[in-house]
Write an enzyme that holds these catalytic residues in place. Structure first.
Site, PDB file in Angstrom:
ATOM      1  N   LYS A 147       1.078  -1.228  -0.079  1.00 33.21           N
ATOM      2  CA  LYS A 147      -0.074  -0.188   0.012  1.00 33.21           C
ATOM      3  C   LYS A 147       0.922   1.185  -0.043  1.00 33.21           C
ATOM      4  CE  LYS A 147      -3.667  -2.462   2.647  1.00 33.21           C
ATOM      5  NZ  LYS A 147      -4.494  -2.284   3.909  1.00 33.21           N
ATOM      6  N   ARG A 218       9.812 -20.707   6.776  1.00 31.77           N
ATOM      7  CA  ARG A 218      10.159 -19.189   6.945  1.00 31.77           C
ATOM      8  C   ARG A 218      11.238 -18.898   8.241  1.00 31.77           C
ATOM      9  NH1 ARG A 218       8.525 -13.869   6.178  1.00 31.77           N
ATOM     10  NH2 ARG A 218       7.739 -12.751   7.739  1.00 31.77           N
ATOM     11  N   HIS A 241       8.734  -7.528   8.012  1.00 37.70           N
ATOM     12  CA  HIS A 241       8.151  -7.079   9.452  1.00 37.70           C
ATOM     13  C   HIS A 241       8.035  -5.624   9.312  1.00 37.70           C
ATOM     14  CE1 HIS A 241       9.635 -11.327  11.007  1.00 37.70           C
ATOM     15  NE2 HIS A 241       8.680 -11.169  10.407  1.00 37.70           N
TER      16      HIS A 241
END
Length: 266
Positions: A147, A218, A241
């Site tokens: 975004k 991961r 993160h």
């Protein structure tokens, strides 16, 4: 907390539950929600008291845009102890794991090879498009566009890049659908389909441990990158993160790393 309240409404929770969660988070205002929860949780606290606190913080973090896998790693267990990360695969286990992956058909085979070499979330891996395989500053990797034009770039090492090129050759080049890893029809493969395979792998090969999953792969990537000398800020960028505290919760030095630290003091 307008964003939090809107999130709760979208979840379809009962009005009484929404009010309870808003009230809980209001009492945590001014504090880091995870640290606040950790302070509140204890073995002596009744489970009925712990669960609403934990649920409220979970929804609060979801409203802030955190990923569910990250939240699971961040939050303490309901019974009061800190959430222990599942162990990363050892180099010996990885050899066995890659052998098992080679028995699978594509696209599962390629996905399983890429997960511990890129550290991608399983949802990110399954939703890759061919256009995401690109170059930045002459370095090949996967580019994620978030975004407000926020970008995250995850480089590919030589083994991962070769594996991806081999996959392209096996499927006859980049497909018109745009999705890198197809499931049924022209839709991308689902995370559930990959998790089903990792569950079968840990049942067939007990030496891989009893917690093999895309999330453990991961964790394996981050742990091995730490051993290879990556600093925590680099790991945070690779993992995507928002908070460096999340990255720190993934990283647990093993006995070999602790021994190395002590030896360097000699």
């Amino acid at each position: 907390m307008p964003t939090f309240e809107k999130h709760l409404q979208k979840q379809g929770l009962l009005p009484s539950t929404q009010e309870k969660y808003v009230s809980i988070m209001a009492s945590a205002e001014g504090h880091d929600p995870v640290e606040w929860l950790s302070d509140k949780v204890s073995k002596r606290m009744p489970i009925g008291t712990v669960l609403p606190l934990r649920a409220a913080v979970k929804h609060y973090l979801l409203a802030q845009g955190y990923d569910e896998d990250d939240i699971r790693a961040m939050l303490p267990k309901a019974k009061g102890r800190s959430s222990g990360m599942r162990d990363a695969l050892t180099p010996e286990q990885l050899v066995t794991y890659y052998e098992a992956a080679d028995t699978c058909n594509d696209p599962i085979r390629t996905i399983l090879h890429l997960l511990p070499r890129t550290g991608l979330r399983i949802s990110e891996m399954c939703n890759l498009r061919f256009e995401d395989d690109t170059k930045k500053g002459g370095v090949r990797g996967f580019l994620f566009r978030g975004k407000r034009d926020v970008q995250r770039f995850v480089p590919l090492n030589k083994t991962a890049a070769k594996g991806l090129d081999d996959y392209y050759r096996r499927i006859g080049g980049k497909q018109a659908t745009g999705w890198m890893f197809l499931g049924y029809g022209d839709t991308p493969i689902t995370p559930a389909a990959v998790r089903k395979v990792t569950r079968a792998m840990r049942e067939d090969r007990p030496e891989l441990g009893d917690s093999l999953s895309p999330h453990v792969l991961r964790h394996t990537f981050l742990s091995h990158a730490l051993k290879a000398g990556a600093d925590i800020r680099t790991l945070q960028a690779l993992a995507g993160h928002k908070s460096i505290n999340t990255t720190a919760r993934y990283l647990h030095p093993d006995a070999e790393m602790l021994q190395g630290a002590v030896d360097r003091l000699d």
